[in-house]
Design a protein around this motif. Sequence first.
Motif, PDB file in Angstrom:
ATOM      1  N   SER A 139       0.847  -1.191   0.000  1.00 35.20           N
ATOM      2  CA  SER A 139       0.000   0.000   0.000  1.00 35.20           C
ATOM      3  C   SER A 139       0.881   1.239   0.000  1.00 35.20           C
ATOM      4  N   THR A 140       0.604   2.165  -0.932  1.00 33.23           N
ATOM      5  CA  THR A 140       1.323   3.444  -0.904  1.00 33.23           C
ATOM      6  C   THR A 140       0.724   4.384   0.127  1.00 33.23           C
ATOM      7  N   ASP A 141      -0.532   4.156   0.493  1.00 33.61           N
ATOM      8  CA  ASP A 141      -1.199   5.010   1.485  1.00 33.61           C
ATOM      9  C   ASP A 141      -0.749   4.669   2.899  1.00 33.61           C
ATOM     10  N   TYR A 142      -0.591   3.369   3.158  1.00 33.49           N
ATOM     11  CA  TYR A 142      -0.171   2.908   4.480  1.00 33.49           C
ATOM     12  C   TYR A 142       0.928   1.849   4.308  1.00 33.49           C
ATOM     13  N   PRO A 143       2.172   2.289   4.076  1.00 33.54           N
ATOM     14  CA  PRO A 143       3.275   1.313   3.944  1.00 33.54           C
ATOM     15  C   PRO A 143       3.407   0.463   5.201  1.00 33.54           C
ATOM     16  N   ASP A 144       3.815  -0.768   5.017  1.00 41.02           N
ATOM     17  CA  ASP A 144       3.943  -1.710   6.131  1.00 41.02           C
ATOM     18  C   ASP A 144       4.859  -1.158   7.220  1.00 41.02           C
ATOM     19  N   SER A 145       4.323  -1.105   8.443  1.00 38.98           N
ATOM     20  CA  SER A 145       5.081  -0.711   9.644  1.00 38.98           C
ATOM     21  C   SER A 145       5.605   0.723   9.591  1.00 38.98           C
ATOM     22  N   GLU A 146       4.984   1.569   8.759  1.00 37.14           N
ATOM     23  CA  GLU A 146       5.363   2.978   8.693  1.00 37.14           C
ATOM     24  C   GLU A 146       4.137   3.857   8.937  1.00 37.14           C
ATOM     25  N   ALA A 147       4.346   4.973   9.606  1.00 35.98           N
ATOM     26  CA  ALA A 147       3.238   5.889   9.867  1.00 35.98           C
ATOM     27  C   ALA A 147       2.742   6.496   8.560  1.00 35.98           C
ATOM     28  N   GLY A 148       1.436   6.549   8.393  1.00 37.76           N
ATOM     29  CA  GLY A 148       0.873   7.115   7.177  1.00 37.76           C
ATOM     30  C   GLY A 148      -0.589   7.459   7.360  1.00 37.76           C
ATOM     31  N   GLY A 149      -1.160   8.069   6.309  1.00 34.38           N
ATOM     32  CA  GLY A 149      -2.589   8.365   6.301  1.00 34.38           C
ATOM     33  C   GLY A 149      -3.050   9.163   7.493  1.00 34.38           C
ATOM     34  N   GLY A 150      -4.209   8.782   7.999  1.00 30.35           N
ATOM     35  CA  GLY A 150      -4.796   9.456   9.149  1.00 30.35           C
ATOM     36  C   GLY A 150      -6.222   9.003   9.332  1.00 30.35           C
ATOM     37  N   PRO A 151      -6.868   9.378  10.433  1.00 34.28           N
ATOM     38  CA  PRO A 151      -8.269   9.001  10.657  1.00 34.28           C
ATOM     39  C   PRO A 151      -9.144   9.451   9.492  1.00 34.28           C
ATOM     40  N   GLY A 152      -9.959   8.545   8.987  1.00 35.50           N
ATOM     41  CA  GLY A 152     -10.836   8.841   7.870  1.00 35.50           C
ATOM     42  C   GLY A 152     -10.176   8.795   6.512  1.00 35.50           C
ATOM     43  N   VAL A 153      -8.875   8.545   6.436  1.00 35.10           N
ATOM     44  CA  VAL A 153      -8.162   8.467   5.158  1.00 35.10           C
ATOM     45  C   VAL A 153      -8.167   7.022   4.670  1.00 35.10           C
ATOM     46  N   THR A 154      -8.772   6.814   3.499  1.00 34.57           N
ATOM     47  CA  THR A 154      -8.885   5.463   2.949  1.00 34.57           C
ATOM     48  C   THR A 154      -7.567   5.019   2.313  1.00 34.57           C
ATOM     49  N   GLY A 155      -7.171   3.805   2.624  1.00 34.29           N
ATOM     50  CA  GLY A 155      -5.986   3.218   2.023  1.00 34.29           C
ATOM     51  C   GLY A 155      -6.357   2.075   1.098  1.00 34.29           C
ATOM     52  N   VAL A 156      -5.610   1.934   0.010  1.00 35.19           N
ATOM     53  CA  VAL A 156      -5.801   0.822  -0.926  1.00 35.19           C
ATOM     54  C   VAL A 156      -4.666  -0.175  -0.721  1.00 35.19           C
ATOM     55  N   PHE A 157      -5.009  -1.460  -0.631  1.00 26.01           N
ATOM     56  CA  PHE A 157      -4.030  -2.515  -0.363  1.00 26.01           C
ATOM     57  C   PHE A 157      -4.064  -3.522  -1.508  1.00 26.01           C
ATOM     58  N   ALA A 158      -2.940  -3.676  -2.180  1.00 21.90           N
ATOM     59  CA  ALA A 158      -2.823  -4.593  -3.315  1.00 21.90           C
ATOM     60  C   ALA A 158      -2.337  -5.954  -2.836  1.00 21.90           C
ATOM     61  N   LEU A 159      -2.950  -7.014  -3.358  1.00 26.41           N
ATOM     62  CA  LEU A 159      -2.628  -8.382  -2.959  1.00 26.41           C
ATOM     63  C   LEU A 159      -2.085  -9.145  -4.168  1.00 26.41           C
ATOM     64  N   THR A 160      -0.962  -9.830  -3.966  1.00 24.90           N
ATOM     65  CA  THR A 160      -0.325 -10.605  -5.028  1.00 24.90           C
ATOM     66  C   THR A 160      -0.148 -12.042  -4.559  1.00 24.90           C
ATOM     67  N   PRO A 161      -0.567 -13.033  -5.373  1.00 22.94           N
ATOM     68  CA  PRO A 161      -0.466 -14.438  -4.937  1.00 22.94           C
ATOM     69  C   PRO A 161       0.981 -14.915  -4.903  1.00 22.94           C
ATOM     70  N   ARG A 162       1.234 -15.850  -4.002  1.00 24.10           N
ATOM     71  CA  ARG A 162       2.567 -16.463  -3.901  1.00 24.10           C
ATOM     72  C   ARG A 162       2.489 -17.972  -4.016  1.00 24.10           C
ATOM     73  N   SER A 163       1.385 -18.450  -4.602  1.00 31.51           N
ATOM     74  CA  SER A 163       1.204 -19.869  -4.877  1.00 31.51           C
ATOM     75  C   SER A 163       0.208 -19.983  -6.028  1.00 31.51           C
ATOM     76  N   PRO A 164       0.175 -21.134  -6.723  1.00 32.26           N
ATOM     77  CA  PRO A 164      -0.712 -21.271  -7.883  1.00 32.26           C
ATOM     78  C   PRO A 164      -2.182 -21.395  -7.484  1.00 32.26           C
ATOM     79  N   GLY A 165      -3.072 -21.060  -8.428  1.00 31.02           N
ATOM     80  CA  GLY A 165      -4.499 -21.329  -8.274  1.00 31.02           C
ATOM     81  C   GLY A 165      -5.240 -20.458  -7.293  1.00 31.02           C
ATOM     82  N   VAL A 166      -4.711 -19.289  -6.960  1.00 37.53           N
ATOM     83  CA  VAL A 166      -5.380 -18.419  -5.991  1.00 37.53           C
ATOM     84  C   VAL A 166      -6.594 -17.753  -6.643  1.00 37.53           C
ATOM     85  N   VAL A 167      -7.758 -17.867  -5.977  1.00 35.41           N
ATOM     86  CA  VAL A 167      -8.993 -17.251  -6.477  1.00 35.41           C
ATOM     87  C   VAL A 167      -9.533 -16.190  -5.527  1.00 35.41           C
TER      88      VAL A 167
END
Length: 310
Positions: A221-249
């Motif tokens: 997430s560029t809005d809320y990087p892992d373990s880093e302070a970001g955003g704020g109350p009421g600020v929506t963050g987008v989180f992208a998910l990438t598979p690390r094994s085959p056949g993920v639905v």
Amino acid sequence: MRVRHGVTAVLAVGVMAFGALPAQASAAALVAEPTVTSAEYPDDGAWHPGAGLPGSFTFDAGGDGAVVGFYYGNTDPAGTFVAADHPGGSATVSYTPQASGPDDLYVASVDSVGNRSPQHVHHFYVESTEPRVSGPRETGVGVPAEFGFSPGMADVVSYTYRIDDGPETTVAASAGTTTADVVTAALGYHTLKVWSTTSTGLRSGTAGTSYTASDAPLVASTDYPDSEAGGGPGVTGVFALTPRSPGVVGYVYYVNWDFDNPTVVPAGADGRASFTFTPDASGFYPFQVYSRTADGTQSKVGRDYYVMVR
């Protein structure tokens, strides 16, 4: 009389000890320690040809007629036998160091009944020829991960790699860095072993790099990087998910370790997905994210992701 008995006892012990020692020691002393020479890998404290490159080593008994051959090897005691060209003569062998750095070749003369001389240690230094290996510290399971191989010697035409003690895979070398899509089949800690080969068939030393294979999905997430302070109350963050094994639905995630309240996210045809999260207040929000296949199987490992809201 007591003193004389004491002296007699000490002398007797001395005679017994002397009588018990010589059998092996005197036999060894009858066999001359060999000299060892090598044009490619001399014992001179300097660095020489390189891992994977063979050298000739000559063992010489110095004319000791009792010597019929030599034992040699890179373990102590040496275990490989080679016959001398004549009693008291010499023998020449080819030995290929497999790794760069200091190396020792152990050599002992041997007579016709198996008595060995004191062992000679031929100490030499081997230059590096191993390829340089770059790649991730963590890969997925059953999906390709890109590793890079760069030559450590001239005229490299191919690279061969294996995961742990698994099967070998060879790829053609390209100019500069060669990339390979390496697929790891099992979870856990692994070592990728890589060596190169020249157009004349010379094989380099073997490089090794360690990594972990996990089926936990990647979260970003560029809005809320892992373990880093970001955003704020009421600020929506987008989180992208990438598979690390085959056949993920799809994916399932939990917030604040509340495993009784999962949120399910469907994935696209490529196994990727995203979700949004809007925090109500500043603070710390731990996420645990798992992937799922069509039959409902969940990844064995979840990804911990820590949102820190300003």
